[in-house]
Design a protein around this motif. Sequence first.
Motif, PDB file in Angstrom:
ATOM      1  N   SER B 199       1.376  -8.968  -6.992  1.00 28.43           N
ATOM      2  CA  SER B 199       1.215  -9.290  -8.399  1.00 28.43           C
ATOM      3  C   SER B 199       0.129  -8.378  -8.960  1.00 28.43           C
ATOM      4  CB  SER B 199       0.823 -10.756  -8.535  1.00 28.43           C
ATOM      5  OG  SER B 199       0.202 -10.984  -9.763  1.00 28.43           O
ATOM      6  N   GLY B 200       0.449  -7.676 -10.033  1.00 28.99           N
ATOM      7  CA  GLY B 200      -0.557  -6.829 -10.673  1.00 28.99           C
ATOM      8  C   GLY B 200      -0.661  -5.444 -10.069  1.00 28.99           C
ATOM      9  N   PHE B 201      -1.880  -4.884 -10.156  1.00 21.76           N
ATOM     10  CA  PHE B 201      -2.055  -3.448  -9.936  1.00 21.76           C
ATOM     11  C   PHE B 201      -2.248  -3.042  -8.478  1.00 21.76           C
ATOM     12  CE2 PHE B 201      -3.882  -4.620 -14.143  1.00 21.76           C
ATOM     13  CZ  PHE B 201      -2.755  -4.256 -14.859  1.00 21.76           C
ATOM     14  N   VAL B 202      -1.869  -3.918  -7.562  1.00 25.19           N
ATOM     15  CA  VAL B 202      -1.910  -3.547  -6.143  1.00 25.19           C
ATOM     16  C   VAL B 202      -0.514  -3.171  -5.643  1.00 25.19           C
ATOM     17  CG1 VAL B 202      -3.982  -4.841  -5.509  1.00 25.19           C
ATOM     18  CG2 VAL B 202      -1.774  -6.011  -5.557  1.00 25.19           C
ATOM     19  N   LEU B 203       0.436  -3.110  -6.561  1.00 25.85           N
ATOM     20  CA  LEU B 203       1.828  -2.902  -6.139  1.00 25.85           C
ATOM     21  C   LEU B 203       2.015  -1.593  -5.373  1.00 25.85           C
ATOM     22  CD1 LEU B 203       4.754  -3.870  -6.102  1.00 25.85           C
ATOM     23  CD2 LEU B 203       5.058  -2.871  -8.378  1.00 25.85           C
ATOM     24  N   ASP B 204       1.353  -0.519  -5.807  1.00 31.00           N
ATOM     25  CA  ASP B 204       1.508   0.762  -5.101  1.00 31.00           C
ATOM     26  C   ASP B 204       1.033   0.645  -3.652  1.00 31.00           C
ATOM     27  OD1 ASP B 204      -1.132   0.459  -6.231  1.00 31.00           O
ATOM     28  OD2 ASP B 204      -1.535   2.535  -5.624  1.00 31.00           O
ATOM     29  N   ARG B 205       0.000  -0.139  -3.444  1.00 31.42           N
ATOM     30  CA  ARG B 205      -0.548  -0.328  -2.102  1.00 31.42           C
ATOM     31  C   ARG B 205       0.413  -1.161  -1.235  1.00 31.42           C
ATOM     32  NH1 ARG B 205      -6.176   0.193  -1.595  1.00 31.42           N
ATOM     33  NH2 ARG B 205      -6.896   1.627  -3.202  1.00 31.42           N
ATOM     34  N   VAL B 206       1.025  -2.132  -1.861  1.00 27.46           N
ATOM     35  CA  VAL B 206       1.989  -2.965  -1.139  1.00 27.46           C
ATOM     36  C   VAL B 206       3.217  -2.128  -0.755  1.00 27.46           C
ATOM     37  CG1 VAL B 206       3.493  -4.984  -1.323  1.00 27.46           C
ATOM     38  CG2 VAL B 206       1.166  -5.062  -2.260  1.00 27.46           C
ATOM     39  N   LEU B 207       3.642  -1.284  -1.679  1.00 30.20           N
ATOM     40  CA  LEU B 207       4.786  -0.411  -1.379  1.00 30.20           C
ATOM     41  C   LEU B 207       4.444   0.569  -0.260  1.00 30.20           C
ATOM     42  CD1 LEU B 207       6.029   0.224  -5.027  1.00 30.20           C
ATOM     43  CD2 LEU B 207       7.311  -0.943  -3.216  1.00 30.20           C
ATOM     44  N   ALA B 208       3.214   1.084  -0.275  1.00 29.01           N
ATOM     45  CA  ALA B 208       2.778   2.001   0.788  1.00 29.01           C
ATOM     46  C   ALA B 208       2.774   1.276   2.140  1.00 29.01           C
ATOM     47  CB  ALA B 208       1.399   2.562   0.459  1.00 29.01           C
ATOM     48  N   ALA B 209       2.339   0.027   2.122  1.00 29.22           N
ATOM     49  CA  ALA B 209       2.333  -0.765   3.368  1.00 29.22           C
ATOM     50  C   ALA B 209       3.760  -0.949   3.888  1.00 29.22           C
ATOM     51  CB  ALA B 209       1.679  -2.118   3.115  1.00 29.22           C
ATOM     52  N   ALA B 210       4.688  -1.195   2.964  1.00 30.45           N
ATOM     53  CA  ALA B 210       6.092  -1.388   3.360  1.00 30.45           C
ATOM     54  C   ALA B 210       6.648  -0.126   4.017  1.00 30.45           C
ATOM     55  CB  ALA B 210       6.932  -1.769   2.144  1.00 30.45           C
ATOM     56  N   GLU B 211       6.250   1.026   3.467  1.00 32.06           N
ATOM     57  CA  GLU B 211       6.701   2.303   4.058  1.00 32.06           C
ATOM     58  C   GLU B 211       6.145   2.464   5.471  1.00 32.06           C
ATOM     59  OE1 GLU B 211       8.854   4.236   2.711  1.00 32.06           O
ATOM     60  OE2 GLU B 211       8.894   3.352   0.701  1.00 32.06           O
ATOM     61  N   MET B 212       4.855   2.136   5.625  1.00 35.89           N
ATOM     62  CA  MET B 212       4.226   2.248   6.942  1.00 35.89           C
ATOM     63  C   MET B 212       4.934   1.360   7.965  1.00 35.89           C
ATOM     64  SD  MET B 212       0.205   2.175   5.849  1.00 35.89           S
ATOM     65  CE  MET B 212      -0.372   2.024   7.515  1.00 35.89           C
ATOM     66  N   LEU B 213       5.214   0.137   7.533  1.00 32.81           N
ATOM     67  CA  LEU B 213       5.870  -0.820   8.421  1.00 32.81           C
ATOM     68  C   LEU B 213       7.274  -0.342   8.788  1.00 32.81           C
ATOM     69  CD1 LEU B 213       4.678  -4.041   6.588  1.00 32.81           C
ATOM     70  CD2 LEU B 213       4.192  -3.519   8.995  1.00 32.81           C
ATOM     71  N   GLU B 214       7.953   0.205   7.812  1.00 34.33           N
ATOM     72  CA  GLU B 214       9.319   0.678   8.043  1.00 34.33           C
ATOM     73  C   GLU B 214       9.329   1.738   9.141  1.00 34.33           C
ATOM     74  OE1 GLU B 214      11.944  -0.631   7.014  1.00 34.33           O
ATOM     75  OE2 GLU B 214      13.427   0.875   7.585  1.00 34.33           O
ATOM     76  N   LYS B 215       8.318   2.624   9.077  1.00 30.93           N
ATOM     77  CA  LYS B 215       8.230   3.684  10.100  1.00 30.93           C
ATOM     78  C   LYS B 215       7.987   3.106  11.489  1.00 30.93           C
ATOM     79  CE  LYS B 215       6.921   7.381   6.994  1.00 30.93           C
ATOM     80  NZ  LYS B 215       5.804   7.687   6.130  1.00 30.93           N
ATOM     81  N   GLU B 216       7.392   1.925  11.506  1.00 31.29           N
ATOM     82  CA  GLU B 216       7.117   1.280  12.799  1.00 31.29           C
ATOM     83  C   GLU B 216       8.246   0.333  13.213  1.00 31.29           C
ATOM     84  OE1 GLU B 216       3.104  -0.359  13.159  1.00 31.29           O
ATOM     85  OE2 GLU B 216       2.506   0.924  11.494  1.00 31.29           O
ATOM     86  N   GLY B 217       9.297   0.332  12.415  1.00 34.89           N
ATOM     87  CA  GLY B 217      10.451  -0.496  12.774  1.00 34.89           C
ATOM     88  C   GLY B 217      10.376  -1.929  12.290  1.00 34.89           C
TER      89      GLY B 217
END
Lengths: 273, 311
Positions: B199-217
């Motif tokens: 919620s709010g202006f941390v969305l870019d950080r959350v999306l970056a976390a999702a990318e990191m996790l995706e790379k780790e499976g």
Amino acid sequence: MNTAELKQMADRLRMTAVEMVYKGKDGHPGPALSIADIMAVLYFDEMRLDPSNPDWEDRDRFILSKGHACPIYYAALSERGYFGEKVKDFKLRALGSMFQGHPTMQKTKGVDMTSGSLGNGIAVACGMAIAGKYRKKDYYVYTIVGDGELQEGVCWEGINTAAAHKLDNLIVFADKNGWQSGGSVEDTIGSNNLKERFEAFGWHAQEINGHDIDAIKAAIAEAKKAAGKPSVIVCDCVKGKGLSFMENNNAWHKGVPSDEQYQTALKELGGAE
Amino acid sequence: MAGFKGTREAFAQALIDAAAQDDSIMFVSPDSLKAMRATKFAELHPDQYVEVGIAEQGAVDTAAGLAACGLKPVVGTYAGFMTMRACEQMRTFVAYPDLNVKFVGINSGLLGGEREGVTHQFYEDLGILSNIPNFTIFTPADAAQTYHAVRKALEIEGPVYVRAGSGREADVFDLDVPFSMDGITVLKEYGQDTLLLSSGFVLDRVLAAAEMLEKEGIHVTVGDVNILYGKNTEKLLKVISAFDRIVTVEDHNVNGGLGAYISKLVCEHEPKKVTRIGLTTFGESGPAKELADYYGFSPENISNTVKNGLK
């Protein structure tokens, strides 16, 4: 209405307010009686109103900033015809009643603004007055504040705004009865030099006897001539005015008359019709 | 539509664009014209700019008076100076009579008030307003969404609070994406391992976390929750129902904002584990990125929180 009729109306409003508190077994009769004469002049002589069209956009506006005095407000609205027939039993403060412990615009026809939390009426009135000027309306905005209430800081925010915006369509009555909930204004926090304070903020200021109908009418006329300045009419009032056992007795800031006191009120105020 | 330097510029443009079609819009300023980047609005519409000086309670009261006479006032200033100093005015004189006043609170969160320190960082605003009936609470995720949130706020009736920042917000949404009234926009659907709600202006950080996790499976889904405690929860509940684990991320105290809202919905509808990332202490001064990282909003910490939940 002429002066005698307005005096009579003020006492009728007083009696209705006392009856409301007596029957409802709760409320603030002293602060209500203090402003009865001002209310009579506003609602039965001065204000441009149409009780059949309470949301009329060209109407004069009124805010009872000292909202705890609302029994007198409800009495005035009832007498003026806002509720059709005059209300016989207000059920003040009762569950489901349209007559809340403090004025509520969503529940009570004719109430232009919710109030009761002290200090806010003047700043809200500024918004109404600015809206009138912006829309090129010629209505006036009237507000009654208490002298104790004027200790609230937000009052002076509004007082500042009104002067800065040259709100000469705003007229404030300061009910200077010298009392507040906990005691006398002087004892509580010092000087009650309201006229000088408003003048220092750039307001047009007058001080009158708040129970003199003609003086109230004349002061309003004078206030309307003060081009470019908001006006305050400091009203020297007696808390509990009109009832011998209530006048200047701060125990009646909040209180319920006994059966005997109610009978006394009927005698002294001539009875509500 | 041009891009925006930040949420405040987006707010000002929304105000200008709305006022071009609606002369009932008034901007009430407790000396916040400059802070809200609204100087041009005042030049274009001098009669619709109401200055009250540094006086937030008076500003909210004045706005209530304007609204009671049919106008559409917007009060914009620092989030906490409104929601805390003028909280009672927002409650009693706007929300209770359900008046049509809009509020835009800047410097929200750590990111909003980064260098200024705690006096100018506000992470309690949502908790305060979520306890007041009649308020609609918008938490746009970036400047473009702030523009659309303000336009939407001006279109709907009743009190609305729009949470804004101070220029440290990363752009995520395309400029022309409207502000969704569904309450949630799903941005990434990598999988069902965890639902990451932002919620709010941390969305870019959350999306970056999702990318990191995706790379780790680890396959997560990311949703942006842009309306808190709204009446329309249908889509949000539908999204939530597909997951066993939820992690919420918000630049706000963990109480009263997104995490509390989602926990409530989950408890009421379909109990499951919710982990909240947010503030539990006061912040401090610092550069935006370092500060956000330090207080738990780094993509690494978000990603680790998800992983810990899966253990």
